[in-house]
Design an enzyme around this catalytic site. Structure first.
Site, short mmCIF file in Angstrom:
data_model
loop_
_atom_site.label_atom_id
_atom_site.label_comp_id
_atom_site.label_asym_id
_atom_site.label_seq_id
_atom_site.Cartn_x
_atom_site.Cartn_y
_atom_site.Cartn_z
N ASP A 1 4.58 -5.37 -0.43
CA ASP A 1 4.40 -6.08 0.19
C ASP A 1 4.36 -7.62 0.48
OD1 ASP A 1 4.49 -3.22 1.90
OD2 ASP A 1 2.52 -4.00 3.35
N HIS B 1 3.30 -0.90 -6.24
CA HIS B 1 4.41 -0.14 -6.82
C HIS B 1 5.44 -0.13 -7.95
CE1 HIS B 1 1.65 2.06 -4.07
NE2 HIS B 1 1.70 1.52 -3.25
N SER C 1 -1.87 -13.19 -3.88
CA SER C 1 -0.78 -13.54 -5.49
C SER C 1 0.59 -13.05 -5.41
CB SER C 1 -1.55 -12.06 -5.36
OG SER C 1 -2.77 -11.53 -5.28
#
Length: 322
Positions: free
Chosen positions: A139, A195, A282
């Site tokens: 995201d 992911h 991040s």
């Protein structure tokens, strides 16, 4: 929640009207991919970030204290304490986090970091199942450049991304020198697990030590080298349809740790969890080989106009060339 307004051509400010398009000294704007609207980002610690990166006295504090590992490690440890749970309700409320997506309620977390690395219900992040698609690994907000030497469209004109410094591997930097670059910025409010973007065989992780500068646009818009000064870890995903995809997780100020929880040298499926960041904003950087994939046009166009595009893990971002 972020304030939305319709996106019209006269909303797109030219470089001489705003400091590097969507990143001004006053606020950060991005384009919401789902609604095609221009949004203003709510940034935790915004005044602090502006002071650190654009005030002479702030820069002294930045280079003497803030960028160093001990501060981020100390704060990360503090966010592991049971007392840090008290921060969760206001954080959720102020940043408009949808807790219906999470597998647990606010009351079920044992620390702020436990909440920060929360897992989501599978249906909250459907993964594009087209066999030739590449999906977002996280995201956040994404910028995409078909050629690595095109970064001047978003950062300071003439900026170049130094693959040699970033990867510290001459063979790899040569391999991707004429390839594509995508930068996924995770703000503190975002889901902080990352992911795999495609099916394939994943390598072991290479770790590169470094500093802990912020990866906020306030920090990087004039200092592209933050990406190769910060602590980072990378691995290579070998795919059948999209070539070799390089995935790099970059640490930042107040990031307690980068946790890799996959099995190295194994076969993985698109959308499987690779790891997570402990507290802090991040970045995930993705490198694609030249001619192997086509990045989605809306993301490229938004980047060319100087805007990041909001993205969710599992959304298609590119398609393998056939």
């Amino acid at each position: 929640m972020s304030t939305l307004r319709p996106l019209h051509s006269n909303d797109i400010k030219r470089p001489d009207e705003q400091n590097k398009h969507g990143i001004s000294m006053e606020y950060i704007e991005y384009i919401d991919r789902e609604t095609s609207t221009l949004c203003k980002e709510k940034v935790p610690g915004e005044r602090w970030l502006k002071w650190l990166y654009h005030n002479p006295f702030g820069k002294i504090a930045l280079h003497s204290v803030v960028k160093n590992k001990f501060l981020s490690a100390w704060y990360g440890h503090k966010m592991d304490s049971p007392q840090s749970c008290a921060k969760i309700p206001d954080f959720v409320k102020n940043l408009g986090i949808d807790m219906d997506e999470a597998t647990r309620t606010m009351e079920d977390y044992t620390s702020f970091n436990d909440f920060f690395i929360r897992k989501l219900k599978p249906e909250a992040r459907p993964v594009d199942d087209e066999s030739e698609s590449i999906v977002s690994p996280a995201d956040g907000k994404v910028m995409a450049f078909e050629r690595i030497d095109q970064l001047g469209s978003f950062f300071v004109k003439g900026s170049k991304f130094s693959l040699d410094n970033f990867l510290q591997d001459k063979e790899l930097s040569t391999k991707y020198s004429d390839g594509s670059l995508l930068i996924f910025r995770l703000a503190p409010a975002d889901y902080h697990r990352f992911h795999f973007p495609a099916n394939g065989h994943i390598s072991a992780t290479t770790q590169i030590s470094g500093e802990y500068y912020s990866v906020s646009p306030y920090a990087v818009k004039n200092k592209l080298d933050i990406y190769w000064k910060n602590k980072r870890e990378f691995s290579t995903l070998k795919t059948e349809t999209s070539g070799n995809i390089l995935l790099c997780e970059v640490g930042a100020t107040m990031v307690g740790a980068i946790i890799q929880n996959y099995t190295p040298e194994s076969e993985i499926k698109k959308g499987m969890e690779k790891g997570y960041f402990k507290f802090g904003g991040s970045t995930v950087i993705m490198l694609l080989e030249k001619g192997k994939n086509q990045i989605d046009k809306d993301i490229l166009q938004n980047t060319a106009k100087g805007y990041e595009t909001s993205i969710k893990m599992g959304e298609r971002i590119a398609t393998a060339c056939t």
